[in-house]
Design a protein around this motif. Structure first.
Motif, PDB file in Angstrom:
ATOM      1  N   GLY A  51     -11.036  17.994  37.928  1.00  0.00           N
ATOM      2  CA  GLY A  51     -11.762  19.214  37.582  1.00  0.00           C
ATOM      3  C   GLY A  51     -10.890  20.387  37.201  1.00  0.00           C
ATOM      4  N   VAL A  52      -9.736  20.106  36.580  1.00  0.00           N
ATOM      5  CA  VAL A  52      -8.875  21.183  36.100  1.00  0.00           C
ATOM      6  C   VAL A  52      -8.701  21.036  34.590  1.00  0.00           C
ATOM      7  CG1 VAL A  52      -7.643  21.330  38.289  1.00  0.00           C
ATOM      8  CG2 VAL A  52      -6.714  19.916  36.453  1.00  0.00           C
ATOM      9  N   THR A  53      -8.209  22.087  33.976  1.00  0.00           N
ATOM     10  CA  THR A  53      -7.936  22.078  32.542  1.00  0.00           C
ATOM     11  C   THR A  53      -6.434  22.120  32.321  1.00  0.00           C
ATOM     12  OG1 THR A  53     -10.021  23.212  32.035  1.00  0.00           O
ATOM     13  CG2 THR A  53      -8.295  23.289  30.358  1.00  0.00           C
ATOM     14  N   LEU A  54      -5.946  21.242  31.468  1.00  0.00           N
ATOM     15  CA  LEU A  54      -4.550  21.251  31.062  1.00  0.00           C
ATOM     16  C   LEU A  54      -4.383  22.105  29.815  1.00  0.00           C
ATOM     17  CD1 LEU A  54      -3.609  17.459  31.367  1.00  0.00           C
ATOM     18  CD2 LEU A  54      -3.427  19.234  33.120  1.00  0.00           C
ATOM     19  N   VAL A  55      -3.207  22.711  29.686  1.00  0.00           N
ATOM     20  CA  VAL A  55      -2.850  23.384  28.440  1.00  0.00           C
ATOM     21  C   VAL A  55      -1.508  22.820  27.986  1.00  0.00           C
ATOM     22  CG1 VAL A  55      -4.165  25.518  28.639  1.00  0.00           C
ATOM     23  CG2 VAL A  55      -1.969  25.341  29.813  1.00  0.00           C
ATOM     24  N   VAL A  56      -1.431  22.443  26.726  1.00  0.00           N
ATOM     25  CA  VAL A  56      -0.187  21.894  26.179  1.00  0.00           C
ATOM     26  C   VAL A  56       0.529  23.001  25.423  1.00  0.00           C
ATOM     27  CG1 VAL A  56      -1.359  20.990  24.097  1.00  0.00           C
ATOM     28  CG2 VAL A  56       0.870  20.059  24.804  1.00  0.00           C
ATOM     29  N   GLU A  57       1.776  23.258  25.817  1.00  0.00           N
ATOM     30  CA  GLU A  57       2.522  24.354  25.206  1.00  0.00           C
ATOM     31  C   GLU A  57       3.145  23.925  23.884  1.00  0.00           C
ATOM     32  OE1 GLU A  57       5.953  27.704  26.119  1.00  0.00           O
ATOM     33  OE2 GLU A  57       5.236  26.394  27.732  1.00  0.00           O
ATOM     34  N   THR A  58       3.087  24.847  22.933  1.00  0.00           N
ATOM     35  CA  THR A  58       3.814  24.658  21.681  1.00  0.00           C
ATOM     36  C   THR A  58       5.277  25.011  21.951  1.00  0.00           C
ATOM     37  OG1 THR A  58       3.262  26.917  20.953  1.00  0.00           O
ATOM     38  CG2 THR A  58       1.788  25.149  20.273  1.00  0.00           C
ATOM     39  N   GLY A  59       6.142  24.001  21.933  1.00  0.00           N
ATOM     40  CA  GLY A  59       7.526  24.187  22.355  1.00  0.00           C
ATOM     41  C   GLY A  59       8.491  24.182  21.191  1.00  0.00           C
ATOM     42  N   ASN A  60       9.715  24.615  21.457  1.00  0.00           N
ATOM     43  CA  ASN A  60      10.745  24.630  20.417  1.00  0.00           C
ATOM     44  C   ASN A  60      11.142  23.228  19.979  1.00  0.00           C
ATOM     45  OD1 ASN A  60      11.428  27.425  19.910  1.00  0.00           O
ATOM     46  ND2 ASN A  60      12.110  27.498  22.027  1.00  0.00           N
TER      47      ASN A  60
ATOM     48  N   LEU B 179      -5.657  26.690  35.117  1.00  0.00           N
ATOM     49  CA  LEU B 179      -4.919  25.950  34.098  1.00  0.00           C
ATOM     50  C   LEU B 179      -3.627  25.381  34.657  1.00  0.00           C
ATOM     51  CD1 LEU B 179      -5.180  28.522  31.142  1.00  0.00           C
ATOM     52  CD2 LEU B 179      -6.669  26.537  31.549  1.00  0.00           C
ATOM     53  N   VAL B 180      -3.258  24.214  34.151  1.00  0.00           N
ATOM     54  CA  VAL B 180      -1.974  23.592  34.458  1.00  0.00           C
ATOM     55  C   VAL B 180      -1.307  23.232  33.130  1.00  0.00           C
ATOM     56  CG1 VAL B 180      -0.821  21.577  35.442  1.00  0.00           C
ATOM     57  CG2 VAL B 180      -2.672  22.703  36.711  1.00  0.00           C
ATOM     58  N   ARG B 181      -0.079  23.675  32.963  1.00  0.00           N
ATOM     59  CA  ARG B 181       0.641  23.418  31.708  1.00  0.00           C
ATOM     60  C   ARG B 181       1.292  22.037  31.711  1.00  0.00           C
ATOM     61  NH1 ARG B 181       6.144  26.483  30.371  1.00  0.00           N
ATOM     62  NH2 ARG B 181       6.871  25.016  31.961  1.00  0.00           N
ATOM     63  N   ILE B 182       1.244  21.410  30.550  1.00  0.00           N
ATOM     64  CA  ILE B 182       2.082  20.255  30.269  1.00  0.00           C
ATOM     65  C   ILE B 182       2.882  20.537  29.005  1.00  0.00           C
ATOM     66  CG2 ILE B 182       0.507  18.625  31.375  1.00  0.00           C
ATOM     67  CD1 ILE B 182      -0.340  17.714  28.538  1.00  0.00           C
ATOM     68  N   MET B 183       3.947  19.772  28.828  1.00  0.00           N
ATOM     69  CA  MET B 183       4.723  19.804  27.600  1.00  0.00           C
ATOM     70  C   MET B 183       4.523  18.463  26.884  1.00  0.00           C
ATOM     71  SD  MET B 183       6.095  22.829  28.033  1.00  0.00           S
ATOM     72  CE  MET B 183       7.439  23.005  26.869  1.00  0.00           C
ATOM     73  N   THR B 184       5.309  18.195  25.881  1.00  0.00           N
ATOM     74  CA  THR B 184       5.297  16.906  25.197  1.00  0.00           C
ATOM     75  C   THR B 184       6.735  16.420  25.030  1.00  0.00           C
ATOM     76  OG1 THR B 184       5.107  18.120  23.084  1.00  0.00           O
ATOM     77  CG2 THR B 184       3.091  17.122  23.986  1.00  0.00           C
ATOM     78  N   PRO B 185       6.926  15.133  24.724  1.00  0.00           N
ATOM     79  CA  PRO B 185       8.287  14.600  24.600  1.00  0.00           C
ATOM     80  C   PRO B 185       9.097  15.264  23.486  1.00  0.00           C
ATOM     81  CG  PRO B 185       6.718  12.824  24.914  1.00  0.00           C
ATOM     82  CD  PRO B 185       5.901  14.074  24.689  1.00  0.00           C
ATOM     83  N   LYS B 186      10.380  14.910  23.464  1.00  0.00           N
ATOM     84  CA  LYS B 186      11.302  15.493  22.486  1.00  0.00           C
ATOM     85  C   LYS B 186      10.849  15.226  21.057  1.00  0.00           C
ATOM     86  CE  LYS B 186      15.455  15.396  25.376  1.00  0.00           C
ATOM     87  NZ  LYS B 186      16.835  14.866  25.512  1.00  0.00           N
ATOM     88  N   LYS B 187      11.137  16.185  20.214  1.00  0.00           N
ATOM     89  CA  LYS B 187      10.644  16.178  18.847  1.00  0.00           C
ATOM     90  C   LYS B 187      11.345  15.147  17.966  1.00  0.00           C
ATOM     91  CE  LYS B 187       8.326  17.933  15.345  1.00  0.00           C
ATOM     92  NZ  LYS B 187       6.851  17.816  15.303  1.00  0.00           N
ATOM     93  N   GLU B 188      10.552  14.377  17.260  1.00  0.00           N
ATOM     94  CA  GLU B 188      11.013  13.678  16.057  1.00  0.00           C
ATOM     95  C   GLU B 188      10.626  14.560  14.885  1.00  0.00           C
ATOM     96  OE1 GLU B 188      12.780  11.004  15.719  1.00  0.00           O
ATOM     97  OE2 GLU B 188      12.819  10.321  17.809  1.00  0.00           O
ATOM     98  N   GLN B 189      11.556  14.841  14.004  1.00  0.00           N
ATOM     99  CA  GLN B 189      11.357  15.936  13.067  1.00  0.00           C
ATOM    100  C   GLN B 189      10.274  15.685  12.028  1.00  0.00           C
ATOM    101  OE1 GLN B 189      12.713  19.030  13.256  1.00  0.00           O
ATOM    102  NE2 GLN B 189      13.466  18.300  15.238  1.00  0.00           N
ATOM    103  N   ILE B 190      10.235  14.495  11.432  1.00  0.00           N
ATOM    104  CA  ILE B 190       9.268  14.230  10.360  1.00  0.00           C
ATOM    105  C   ILE B 190       8.322  13.140  10.837  1.00  0.00           C
ATOM    106  CG2 ILE B 190       8.939  13.543   7.956  1.00  0.00           C
ATOM    107  CD1 ILE B 190      11.789  14.535   7.407  1.00  0.00           C
ATOM    108  N   LEU B 191       7.087  13.517  11.043  1.00  0.00           N
ATOM    109  CA  LEU B 191       6.103  12.603  11.624  1.00  0.00           C
ATOM    110  C   LEU B 191       5.198  11.962  10.583  1.00  0.00           C
ATOM    111  CD1 LEU B 191       5.095  14.764  14.713  1.00  0.00           C
ATOM    112  CD2 LEU B 191       6.695  12.833  14.638  1.00  0.00           C
TER     113      LEU B 191
END
Length: 287
Positions: free
Chosen positions: A150-159, A104-116
């Motif tokens: 041939g790898v799997t990504l995992v996206v972390e649930t971030g603050n 597994l290889v972790r990725i994150m996501t961009p900065k949060k916009e509060q109300i989507l």
């Protein structure tokens, strides 16, 4: 279940961290920072040494965790300078993962916009219009790269990231049509900030083939005061949820790893001491 630790939470000296893992019977090493560098920034010789150390000590790597895409915003676009730097770093991490046989290889996501999303007026006055849709093409090339390599990504649930709950993590995977190459790295303590209850709510979102990896720590959040306190495991707001989470994971045959995230210290900055105060409870509940 497969128990491990994010090694730099004990020490960036990997040999020392592995020694502590042996002391407590932890089998799986998650790598984030080793020595002076974040994963993806090590030389081929350094990677070879890391590989030798872990293989000699019988410690398979559960996940390589770089902060890919963290710090980006909705103003970024695919192929701009920042996105290109993150994609280049991801390529290096994937290469390292292949050498270390890390699944597994972790990725994150961009900065949060509060109300989507919103309704009954909120969709006009409160929603950050287009923020979610602008993120998808930033993440899509990473998924394509993972498939090709041939790898799997995992996206972390971030603050403070766009994916900050299991609901949004699952939605990201579904919107990208990426369940084959992208899974959820569930950090239930991070999800406390957006008030997603870990069990059963968060677990129910990811139990049907979405869950790839887990981080465990305990916290107390005070969202109105913008304050987060890391607590000794079992002394925070997840105290009553760890046991049912573990029972459900066992019952449903979860076969991934669970990493203890050693980010608690007892007030003196000694994170190894914090680890030692927490690890017994972690092993008792999830072992």
């Amino acid at each position: 279940m497969k128990l491990g630790v994010i090694c730099d939470g004990i020490s960036r000296d990997l040999a020392h961290a592995v020694g502590v893992m042996d002391e407590f019977g932890l089998t799986h090493a998650e790598l984030q920072f080793v020595g002076e560098h974040e994963v993806g920034d090590h030389s081929p010789a350094e990677i070879a040494e890391i590989d030798r150390l872990l293989r000699d000590r019988g410690k398979p790597v559960s996940c390589l965790s770089r902060h890919v895409f963290a710090g980006m915003t909705v103003a970024n676009r695919p192929g701009d300078d920042l996105h290109t730097r993150h994609m280049d770093a991801l390529k290096r991490v994937i290469g390292m993962a292949q050498t270390l046989s890390a699944p597994l290889v972790r990725i994150m996501t961009p900065k949060k916009e509060q109300i989507l999303w919103g309704r009954n007026g909120a969709e006009k006055w409160n929603v950050a219009h287009g923020a979610w849709d602008a993120m998808l093409p930033l993440i899509a090339p990473a998924v394509d790269l993972a498939r090709a390599e041939g790898v799997t990504l995992v996206v972390e649930t971030g603050n403070g990231t766009m994916v900050n709950s299991n609901y949004t993590a699952r939605k990201l995977i579904d919107d990208l049509g990426a369940k084959d190459a992208l899974k959820v790295l569930w950090d239930p303590a991070n999800n406390c900030w957006c008030h997603e209850r870990a069990f059963p709510d968060g677990y129910d979102e990811v139990k049907d083939g979405y869950l790839g990896h887990i981080h465990i720590k305990d916290v107390q959040v005070d969202t109105p005061r913008a304050t987060l306190e890391v607590r000794r495991m079992g002394d925070g707001q997840l105290a009553d949820q760890f046991a049912p989470m573990a029972a459900a994971l066992r019952a449903d045959g979860y076969d991934g790893a669970i990493s203890f995230e050693s980010v608690f210290h007892p007030g003196d900055g000694d994170f190894e001491a914090g680890f030692r105060q927490c690890i017994g409870r972690f092993r008792k509940i999830f072992g």
